[in-house]
Scaffold this active site. Structure first.
Site, PDB file in Angstrom:
ATOM      1  N   CYS A  12      -2.514  -2.567   7.850  1.00 49.98           N
ATOM      2  CA  CYS A  12      -1.987  -2.643   9.166  1.00 49.98           C
ATOM      3  C   CYS A  12      -2.207  -1.111   9.459  1.00 49.98           C
ATOM      4  O   CYS A  12      -2.576  -0.139   8.803  1.00 49.98           O
ATOM      5  CB  CYS A  12      -0.511  -2.787   9.291  1.00 49.98           C
ATOM      6  SG  CYS A  12       0.665  -1.906   8.444  1.00 49.98           S
ATOM      7  N   GLU A  22       0.798  -1.303  -0.034  1.00 49.55           N
ATOM      8  CA  GLU A  22       0.072  -0.093   0.185  1.00 49.55           C
ATOM      9  C   GLU A  22       0.913   1.394   0.038  1.00 49.55           C
ATOM     10  O   GLU A  22       0.516   2.349  -0.528  1.00 49.55           O
ATOM     11  CB  GLU A  22      -0.884   0.012   1.423  1.00 49.55           C
ATOM     12  CG  GLU A  22      -1.665  -1.058   1.157  1.00 49.55           C
ATOM     13  CD  GLU A  22      -1.398  -2.245   2.280  1.00 49.55           C
ATOM     14  OE1 GLU A  22      -0.064  -2.737   2.141  1.00 49.55           O
ATOM     15  OE2 GLU A  22      -1.933  -2.589   3.431  1.00 49.55           O
ATOM     16  N   CYS A  73      -0.271   1.603   7.098  1.00 43.43           N
ATOM     17  CA  CYS A  73      -0.710   1.680   5.872  1.00 43.43           C
ATOM     18  C   CYS A  73      -2.180   2.193   5.872  1.00 43.43           C
ATOM     19  O   CYS A  73      -2.536   3.252   5.051  1.00 43.43           O
ATOM     20  CB  CYS A  73      -1.007   0.146   5.262  1.00 43.43           C
ATOM     21  SG  CYS A  73       0.609  -0.464   4.887  1.00 43.43           S
TER      22      CYS A  73
END
Lengths: 154, 154
Positions: free
Chosen positions: A86, A58, A89
């Site tokens: 996560c 990402e 990101c």
């Protein structure tokens, strides 16, 4: 719209599979321009190849998209990711003002949207529209296979 | 040790002040090698100059440090940041296995260590040692001045 969503997620899955050849955790991402319905940028994880703990799919897609479009915000775009982003990101997606997030597999450990810190429940952050579980089985199978092989080879 | 900590934070403050000249939000970061007690990398925010919403000082310091050291993890290092890291940067610091975080001003809105999501209260993430409020007045004055001038010029 579901066929279309699956089409973009399939491309994210291809990115994940390609990156896996280099021992990367198989995660892929695609950023789509919602106005012209075309890909702006796509990437798999590059943590191993770049020797960088922050080179998640990402992050690379966001970096290359802002560079390509020469603008700071990615309004009117959608990101398709094979795994729940996560906290790093998810925040980057928010900071980039990406309009929609489509993700495949859920990540109970480090996922930060439907799991863990649930970033967008926090009002300080810009909140994209969230669509989860897109081609979930295919995306989570990739991850399970990768980690099971990793354990076997230890 | 406090004198030493202030010395590194002063360098982070200089980075913040330099970046402000380019209309960047004045945040600076320095990564210090704890074994040899020397700077590995330093940076201010580059969001405006790079036209990138993820070009926070901490992210740039991590990227350039892993490149410089040619290794994925930054064990036995300390990061000095003028402002409490956001969720993106706090996660990146954790993913990079940075040993210690020293920050100056608290960020009630987007801070993710002592405020908001309090990332390290979540056991899924590697937790560095945290030292907060280092040269706090100086660091927070920088931010207040910047935003007050921004409002005046609107």
């Amino acid at each position: 719209m579901q066929l279309e969503d699956n089409k973009w997620m399939e491309i994210a899955i291809s990115e994940a599979i390609s990156s896996q050849k280099y021992s990367e955790v198989p995660v892929g991402a695609v950023l789509v321009d919602l106005q012209f319905n075309k890909i702006i940028s796509k990437s798999g994880n590059n943590v191993v190849r770049k020797k960088s703990p922050i080179a998640h799919a990402e992050m690379l897609v966001i970096s290359s998209s802002v560079k390509k479009l020469n603008k700071r915000y990615l309004e009117n775009t959608a990101i398709y990711v094979t795994l729940e982003p996560c906290a790093m990101c998810a925040t980057a997606i928010s900071e980039a003002r990406i309009s929609r997030v489509y993700f495949g597999a859920y990540d109970e450990k480090k996922g930060a949207i439907e799991n863990g810190i649930r970033l967008f429940a926090n009002n300080s952050y810009y909140k994209p529209e969230i669509y989860s579980g897109i081609l979930e089985d295919k995306c989570s199978h990739l991850m399970k296979k990768f980690f099971s092989e990793l354990r076997k080879n230890k």
